[in-house]
Design an enzyme around this catalytic site. Structure first.
Site, PDB file in Angstrom:
ATOM      1  N   HIS A 118      -8.690  -5.261  -0.317  1.00  0.00           N
ATOM      2  CA  HIS A 118      -8.382  -6.452  -1.129  1.00  0.00           C
ATOM      3  C   HIS A 118      -7.950  -7.649  -0.292  1.00  0.00           C
ATOM      4  CE1 HIS A 118      -7.798  -3.690  -4.891  1.00  0.00           C
ATOM      5  NE2 HIS A 118      -9.056  -3.881  -4.572  1.00  0.00           N
ATOM      6  N   GLU A 218       5.051   8.652 -10.782  1.00  0.00           N
ATOM      7  CA  GLU A 218       4.624   8.613 -12.193  1.00  0.00           C
ATOM      8  C   GLU A 218       3.240   9.252 -12.332  1.00  0.00           C
ATOM      9  OE1 GLU A 218       6.464   6.702 -14.466  1.00  0.00           O
ATOM     10  OE2 GLU A 218       7.840   5.881 -12.957  1.00  0.00           O
TER      11      GLU A 218
HETATM   12  P1  NAD Z   1       0.064  -0.980  -9.233  1.00  0.00           P
HETATM   13  O1  NAD Z   1       1.178  -1.967  -9.322  1.00  0.00           O
HETATM   14  O2  NAD Z   1      -0.951  -0.988 -10.281  1.00  0.00           O
HETATM   15  O3  NAD Z   1       0.669   0.503  -9.181  1.00  0.00           O
HETATM   16  C1  NAD Z   1       1.692   0.858  -8.308  1.00  0.00           C
HETATM   17  C2  NAD Z   1       1.851   2.356  -8.377  1.00  0.00           C
HETATM   18  O4  NAD Z   1       2.837   2.711  -7.424  1.00  0.00           O
HETATM   19  C3  NAD Z   1       2.329   2.904  -9.722  1.00  0.00           C
HETATM   20  O5  NAD Z   1       1.496   3.966 -10.111  1.00  0.00           O
HETATM   21  C4  NAD Z   1       3.752   3.410  -9.428  1.00  0.00           C
HETATM   22  O6  NAD Z   1       4.083   4.561 -10.188  1.00  0.00           O
HETATM   23  C5  NAD Z   1       3.640   3.741  -7.964  1.00  0.00           C
HETATM   24  N1  NAD Z   1       4.911   3.748  -7.221  1.00  0.00           N
HETATM   25  C6  NAD Z   1       6.015   3.006  -7.413  1.00  0.00           C
HETATM   26  N2  NAD Z   1       6.961   3.295  -6.477  1.00  0.00           N
HETATM   27  C7  NAD Z   1       6.402   4.240  -5.667  1.00  0.00           C
HETATM   28  C8  NAD Z   1       6.857   4.944  -4.502  1.00  0.00           C
HETATM   29  N3  NAD Z   1       8.076   4.723  -3.991  1.00  0.00           N
HETATM   30  N4  NAD Z   1       6.014   5.834  -3.935  1.00  0.00           N
HETATM   31  C9  NAD Z   1       4.772   6.075  -4.439  1.00  0.00           C
HETATM   32  N5  NAD Z   1       4.295   5.439  -5.531  1.00  0.00           N
HETATM   33  C10 NAD Z   1       5.093   4.524  -6.130  1.00  0.00           C
HETATM   34  O7  NAD Z   1      -0.576  -1.159  -7.794  1.00  0.00           O
HETATM   35  P2  NAD Z   1      -2.044  -0.885  -7.273  1.00  0.00           P
HETATM   36  O8  NAD Z   1      -2.581   0.356  -7.872  1.00  0.00           O
HETATM   37  O9  NAD Z   1      -1.978  -1.039  -5.815  1.00  0.00           O
HETATM   38  O10 NAD Z   1      -2.927  -2.081  -7.851  1.00  0.00           O
HETATM   39  C11 NAD Z   1      -2.439  -3.382  -7.842  1.00  0.00           C
HETATM   40  C12 NAD Z   1      -3.319  -4.426  -7.208  1.00  0.00           C
HETATM   41  O11 NAD Z   1      -2.460  -5.499  -6.839  1.00  0.00           O
HETATM   42  C13 NAD Z   1      -3.963  -4.009  -5.934  1.00  0.00           C
HETATM   43  O12 NAD Z   1      -5.249  -4.483  -6.010  1.00  0.00           O
HETATM   44  C14 NAD Z   1      -3.241  -4.748  -4.814  1.00  0.00           C
HETATM   45  O13 NAD Z   1      -4.154  -5.478  -4.030  1.00  0.00           O
HETATM   46  C15 NAD Z   1      -2.371  -5.751  -5.474  1.00  0.00           C
HETATM   47  N6  NAD Z   1      -0.925  -5.698  -5.067  1.00  0.00           N
HETATM   48  C16 NAD Z   1      -0.594  -5.565  -3.749  1.00  0.00           C
HETATM   49  C17 NAD Z   1       0.742  -5.503  -3.378  1.00  0.00           C
HETATM   50  C18 NAD Z   1       1.066  -5.347  -1.918  1.00  0.00           C
HETATM   51  O14 NAD Z   1       0.276  -5.714  -1.065  1.00  0.00           O
HETATM   52  N7  NAD Z   1       2.234  -4.792  -1.588  1.00  0.00           N
HETATM   53  C19 NAD Z   1       1.752  -5.578  -4.333  1.00  0.00           C
HETATM   54  C20 NAD Z   1       1.374  -5.719  -5.684  1.00  0.00           C
HETATM   55  C21 NAD Z   1       0.028  -5.763  -6.023  1.00  0.00           C
END
Ligand code: NAD
Ligand code: ZN
Length: 247
Positions: A118, A218
């Site tokens: 991404h 989750e």
């Molecule tokens: P999402 O927000 O849809 O899901 C996050 C997942 O992480 C959830 O299923 C949750 O239960 C889980 N989670 C929370 N804490 C956790 C932990 N400590 N250990 C393991 N799992 C944990 O995120 P996604 O599936 O990555 O999709 C979101 C989109 O948004 C992606 O395309 C991404 O590019 C972008 N995004 C990126 C970031 C980043 O770069 N850090 C942050 C937010 C969103």
């Protein structure tokens, strides 16, 4: 959980090729909010509306305020043990790391190589695009002195170098991830598994015969489909797994 971690470690030890795909959950322990968690909303705006071409066309300043804020949060964030374990695993022959994250924390932890599906929040490119500004370039400025930032080549706006909702992924990244889905063990870590095509790789891996493992506190869209489901936090489970599986 201990049984499933043991089963996962056994599968990893037997594997020749291993692929791991991460999502926003691996970075929560570094203080970076996910999109779909409770902290995901920013000024009552849904990320899906901000992270889109339409959102940028409607209000580039609002979209850039959000990215500028996220860049400041991420700028000060440090990799956590989940990033560290995965970075060490990238040095193992036959291991491939794919991420949906744009935050740069896998790179900061030393993960190399890395497939960034991404894009990167630390890259920008020309919105038009002009010839010189077509390819993303790195720009670490955070915060920007004025928003929205301008293209140094043509004076139009720049946009974040990330893949927005509704946009296509880079075809070379998709090809590399598709090839890596043909593996002995596929781990899906910290992703809600709702954003396609990324969410499809675990299913592809399974159809090729891989042992599939999910690490997430989750249940997700993928939970019912994987062979081993570990209900726990990435930063804890990966450390435990790495103590049972030496690279
Ligand atoms: P999402 O927000 O849809 O899901 C996050 C997942 O992480 C959830 O299923 C949750 O239960 C889980 N989670 C929370 N804490 C956790 C932990 N400590 N250990 C393991 N799992 C944990 O995120 P996604 O599936 O990555 O999709 C979101 C989109 O948004 C992606 O395309 C991404 O590019 C972008 N995004 C990126 C970031 C980043 O770069 N850090 C942050 C937010 C969103
Ligand atoms: Zn330009």
């Amino acid at each position: 959980m201990t049984d499933s971690i043991q089963a996962a470690a056994d599968a990893l030890r037997r594997a020749r090729t291993i692929t791991a795909m991460t999502g926003a959950g691996v970075s929560t322990a570094s203080g970076i909010p996910t999109f779909r968690g409770a902290d995901g909303l920013w000024k009552k705006n849904r990320p899906e509306l901000l992270a889109s071409r339409e959102g940028f066309e409607n209000d580039p300043r609002l979209v850039w305020e959000w990215y500028d804020w996220r860049r400041q949060v991420i700028r000060d964030a440090k990799p956590n043990p989940a990033h560290d374990v995965l970075a060490a695993w990238t040095r193992r022959p036959g291991f491939t790391l794919i991420t949906q994250n744009v935050d740069g924390l896998h790179e900061k932890a030393g993960a190399d190589p890395l497939i960034r599906l991404h894009g990167s929040i630390w890259h920008v490119r020309c919105w038009q695009p002009c010839d010189a500004g077509r390819r993303p370039w790195r720009d670490d400025t955070a915060p920007f002195p004025a928003l929205p930032p301008k293209c140094p080549h043509c004076g139009d706006l720049v946009r974040p170098g990330v893949v927005w909702f509704g946009e296509n992924l880079d075809h070379e990244d998709v090809a590399a991830a598709t090839a890596a889905a043909r593996c002995d063990v596929f781990l899906t870590i910290g992703t809600s598994s709702v954003v396609y095509p990324a969410a499809g790789f675990v299913h592809q891996a399974r159809s090729y015969g891989a042992v599939t493992i999910e690490i997430n506190p989750e249940t997700t869209e993928a939970s019912g489909e994987v062979d081993i489901s570990i209900r726990g936090k990435a930063e804890e489970v990966l450390v435990e797994l790495s103590s049972k599986f030496e690279v």
